[in-house]
Design a protein around this motif. Structure first.
Motif, PDB file in Angstrom:
ATOM      1  N   ASN A   1       1.022  -1.820   0.074  1.00  0.00           N
ATOM      2  CA  ASN A   1      -0.375   0.139   0.186  1.00  0.00           C
ATOM      3  C   ASN A   1       1.023   1.089  -0.169  1.00  0.00           C
ATOM      4  OD1 ASN A   1      -1.830   2.172   0.157  1.00  0.00           O
ATOM      5  ND2 ASN A   1      -2.810   0.957   2.324  1.00  0.00           N
ATOM      6  N   LEU A   2       0.944   1.897  -0.829  1.00  0.00           N
ATOM      7  CA  LEU A   2       1.610   3.140  -1.363  1.00  0.00           C
ATOM      8  C   LEU A   2       0.535   3.717  -1.502  1.00  0.00           C
ATOM      9  CD1 LEU A   2       4.771   1.809  -3.585  1.00  0.00           C
ATOM     10  CD2 LEU A   2       4.756   2.031  -0.797  1.00  0.00           C
ATOM     11  N   TYR A   3      -0.627   3.862  -1.185  1.00  0.00           N
ATOM     12  CA  TYR A   3      -1.285   5.799  -1.229  1.00  0.00           C
ATOM     13  C   TYR A   3      -0.795   6.594  -0.523  1.00  0.00           C
ATOM     14  CZ  TYR A   3      -5.513   8.050  -0.148  1.00  0.00           C
ATOM     15  OH  TYR A   3      -5.795   9.379   0.476  1.00  0.00           O
ATOM     16  N   ASN A   4      -0.802   7.240  -1.668  1.00  0.00           N
ATOM     17  CA  ASN A   4      -0.147   8.990  -1.288  1.00  0.00           C
ATOM     18  C   ASN A   4       1.071   9.124  -0.931  1.00  0.00           C
ATOM     19  OD1 ASN A   4      -1.019  11.836  -1.577  1.00  0.00           O
ATOM     20  ND2 ASN A   4      -1.334  12.146   1.011  1.00  0.00           N
ATOM     21  N   ALA A   5       1.679   8.373  -1.480  1.00  0.00           N
ATOM     22  CA  ALA A   5       3.342   8.113  -1.465  1.00  0.00           C
ATOM     23  C   ALA A   5       3.909   9.237  -2.013  1.00  0.00           C
ATOM     24  CB  ALA A   5       3.760   6.837  -1.349  1.00  0.00           C
ATOM     25  N   ARG A   6       3.812   9.585  -3.350  1.00  0.00           N
ATOM     26  CA  ARG A   6       4.012  10.505  -4.566  1.00  0.00           C
ATOM     27  C   ARG A   6       4.919  10.012  -4.496  1.00  0.00           C
ATOM     28  NH1 ARG A   6       4.068  16.161  -0.399  1.00  0.00           N
ATOM     29  NH2 ARG A   6       1.678  16.262   0.230  1.00  0.00           N
ATOM     30  N   ILE A   7       5.623   9.055  -5.532  1.00  0.00           N
ATOM     31  CA  ILE A   7       6.949   8.255  -5.801  1.00  0.00           C
ATOM     32  C   ILE A   7       6.793   8.409  -7.291  1.00  0.00           C
ATOM     33  CG2 ILE A   7       6.277   6.063  -4.667  1.00  0.00           C
ATOM     34  CD1 ILE A   7       4.978   4.388  -6.907  1.00  0.00           C
ATOM     35  N   GLY A   8       5.519   9.519  -8.027  1.00  0.00           N
ATOM     36  CA  GLY A   8       5.837   9.918  -9.443  1.00  0.00           C
ATOM     37  C   GLY A   8       5.911   9.142 -10.813  1.00  0.00           C
ATOM     38  N   ASP A   9       6.881   9.298 -11.561  1.00  0.00           N
ATOM     39  CA  ASP A   9       6.846   8.235 -12.261  1.00  0.00           C
ATOM     40  C   ASP A   9       8.574   8.007 -12.666  1.00  0.00           C
ATOM     41  OD1 ASP A   9       4.522   8.708 -14.246  1.00  0.00           O
ATOM     42  OD2 ASP A   9       5.733  10.662 -15.658  1.00  0.00           O
ATOM     43  N   ASP A  10       9.182   7.881 -11.759  1.00  0.00           N
ATOM     44  CA  ASP A  10      10.089   7.644 -11.443  1.00  0.00           C
ATOM     45  C   ASP A  10      10.147   6.480 -10.745  1.00  0.00           C
ATOM     46  OD1 ASP A  10      11.723   8.998 -13.451  1.00  0.00           O
ATOM     47  OD2 ASP A  10      12.394  10.549 -11.264  1.00  0.00           O
ATOM     48  N   GLY A  11       9.383   7.009  -9.393  1.00  0.00           N
ATOM     49  CA  GLY A  11       8.973   5.951  -8.654  1.00  0.00           C
ATOM     50  C   GLY A  11       8.234   3.862  -9.314  1.00  0.00           C
ATOM     51  N   ALA A  12       7.653   4.809  -9.776  1.00  0.00           N
ATOM     52  CA  ALA A  12       6.764   3.797 -10.667  1.00  0.00           C
ATOM     53  C   ALA A  12       7.519   2.629 -11.507  1.00  0.00           C
ATOM     54  CB  ALA A  12       6.014   4.302 -11.827  1.00  0.00           C
ATOM     55  N   LYS A  13       8.440   3.554 -12.510  1.00  0.00           N
ATOM     56  CA  LYS A  13       9.484   2.792 -13.378  1.00  0.00           C
ATOM     57  C   LYS A  13      10.026   1.856 -12.295  1.00  0.00           C
ATOM     58  CE  LYS A  13       9.507   6.125 -16.598  1.00  0.00           C
ATOM     59  NZ  LYS A  13      10.688   7.432 -16.963  1.00  0.00           N
ATOM     60  N   ALA A  14      10.692   2.125 -11.386  1.00  0.00           N
ATOM     61  CA  ALA A  14      11.055   1.275 -10.096  1.00  0.00           C
ATOM     62  C   ALA A  14      11.316   0.470  -9.444  1.00  0.00           C
ATOM     63  CB  ALA A  14      11.942   2.090  -9.087  1.00  0.00           C
ATOM     64  N   LEU A  15       9.616   0.780  -9.457  1.00  0.00           N
ATOM     65  CA  LEU A  15       8.780  -0.844  -9.061  1.00  0.00           C
ATOM     66  C   LEU A  15       8.048  -1.504  -9.968  1.00  0.00           C
ATOM     67  CD1 LEU A  15       6.591  -1.578  -6.919  1.00  0.00           C
ATOM     68  CD2 LEU A  15       4.923  -0.019  -7.378  1.00  0.00           C
ATOM     69  N   SER A  16       7.528  -0.956 -11.488  1.00  0.00           N
ATOM     70  CA  SER A  16       7.246  -2.163 -12.200  1.00  0.00           C
ATOM     71  C   SER A  16       9.008  -2.640 -12.658  1.00  0.00           C
ATOM     72  CB  SER A  16       7.712  -1.062 -14.046  1.00  0.00           C
ATOM     73  OG  SER A  16       7.391  -2.295 -14.835  1.00  0.00           O
ATOM     74  N   LEU A  17       9.810  -2.826 -12.049  1.00  0.00           N
ATOM     75  CA  LEU A  17      11.037  -3.621 -13.124  1.00  0.00           C
ATOM     76  C   LEU A  17      11.138  -4.498 -11.410  1.00  0.00           C
ATOM     77  CD1 LEU A  17      13.729  -0.975 -13.859  1.00  0.00           C
ATOM     78  CD2 LEU A  17      12.783  -2.727 -15.122  1.00  0.00           C
ATOM     79  N   ALA A  18      10.874  -4.386 -10.444  1.00  0.00           N
ATOM     80  CA  ALA A  18      10.560  -5.285  -9.233  1.00  0.00           C
ATOM     81  C   ALA A  18       9.450  -6.514  -9.692  1.00  0.00           C
ATOM     82  CB  ALA A  18      10.689  -4.107  -7.652  1.00  0.00           C
ATOM     83  N   LEU A  19       8.618  -5.399  -9.999  1.00  0.00           N
ATOM     84  CA  LEU A  19       7.467  -6.272 -10.297  1.00  0.00           C
ATOM     85  C   LEU A  19       7.594  -7.626 -11.735  1.00  0.00           C
ATOM     86  CD1 LEU A  19       4.400  -3.928  -9.757  1.00  0.00           C
ATOM     87  CD2 LEU A  19       5.053  -5.531  -7.943  1.00  0.00           C
ATOM     88  N   MET A  20       8.778  -7.028 -12.422  1.00  0.00           N
ATOM     89  CA  MET A  20       8.318  -8.073 -12.810  1.00  0.00           C
ATOM     90  C   MET A  20       9.322  -9.549 -13.433  1.00  0.00           C
ATOM     91  SD  MET A  20       8.549  -5.653 -16.761  1.00  0.00           S
ATOM     92  CE  MET A  20       9.584  -4.357 -16.304  1.00  0.00           C
ATOM     93  N   ASN A  21      10.309  -8.935 -12.288  1.00  0.00           N
ATOM     94  CA  ASN A  21      10.457 -10.590 -11.211  1.00  0.00           C
ATOM     95  C   ASN A  21      10.085 -11.580 -11.247  1.00  0.00           C
ATOM     96  OD1 ASN A  21      12.347 -11.751  -9.905  1.00  0.00           O
ATOM     97  ND2 ASN A  21      14.222 -10.762 -10.083  1.00  0.00           N
TER      98      ASN A  21
END
Length: 203
Positions: free
Chosen positions: A57-77
């Motif tokens: 749960n990262l509600y309102n964590a303000r991760i932005g596009d950069d955070g989403a990209k980093a998270l995506s790389l992790a989730l693709m593992n």
């Protein structure tokens, strides 16, 4: 304040979090975790993160596009075990949505995805639709309070129609800029409207 330091150090620490998510096995007794579970002021954030998180749960964590990209790389593992992902109100735009879509196309665990209140328009919706063409595990998708128009909605509808193995059961598309084609999206996979929510059933 500590809260301000948390926001200020989030970018680098978030990358570390994502790397850990992509490599940690799930422990027994998996639990929910969120932004406050991590000590963002610690240079070695990986030491503060549990490996039993399946509900992120990262509600309102303000991760932005950069955070989403980093998270995506992790989730693709293939070892990433997160099943529920709440990214509501995170200032994620089309670039971030495209990254999340890439993860959805490969990840075999995420069943619940909340993207409400971000800066996603048709471009991001079309990218997500591309993932829905092949995804077979996602069951609940929240795309409310975005900037999606008819083009994005039609792309999502086409994806549902052309993926007979889709597991999607609940699709929230309210509070966008979608006209009557919302009904076509809903009916594209033997779904019905219930209080503005598209609910799908097995054929």
């Amino acid at each position: 304040t500590k809260k301000n330091r948390t926001v200020g150090m989030m970018s680098g620490a978030f990358l570390t979090l994502c790397l850990l998510l992509s490599s940690s096995p799930v422990a027994s007794g998996a639990r929910s975790c969120g932004i406050m579970d991590f000590d963002w002021t610690n240079p070695d954030v990986s030491a503060t993160i549990a490996d039993d998180c399946v509900d992120l749960n990262l509600y309102n964590a303000r991760i932005g596009d950069d955070g989403a990209k980093a998270l995506s790389l992790a989730l693709m593992n293939t070892d990433a075990q997160v099943e529920s992902l709440n990214l509501r109100d995170n200032r994620i735009g089309n670039e971030g949505a495209t990254a999340i879509a890439a993860a959805l196309a490969k990840n075999q665990h995420i069943r619940f995805l909340q993207l409400r209140g971000n800066d996603i328009s048709d471009v991001g919706a079309i990218a997500l639709a591309g993932a829905l063409h092949t995804n077979t595990v996602l069951t609940d998708l929240f795309l409310t309070w975005l900037d999606i128009g008819d083009n994005g909605a039609i792309a999502i509808g086409d994806a549902l129609k052309n993926n007979p193995d889709s597991s999607l059961r609940v699709l929230h598309l309210s509070w966008n800029h979608i006209g009557q084609c919302f009904r076509l999206v809903c009916f594209s996979k033997q779904c019905f409207l219930r209080m503005g929510v598209c609910v799908c059933v097995d054929s």
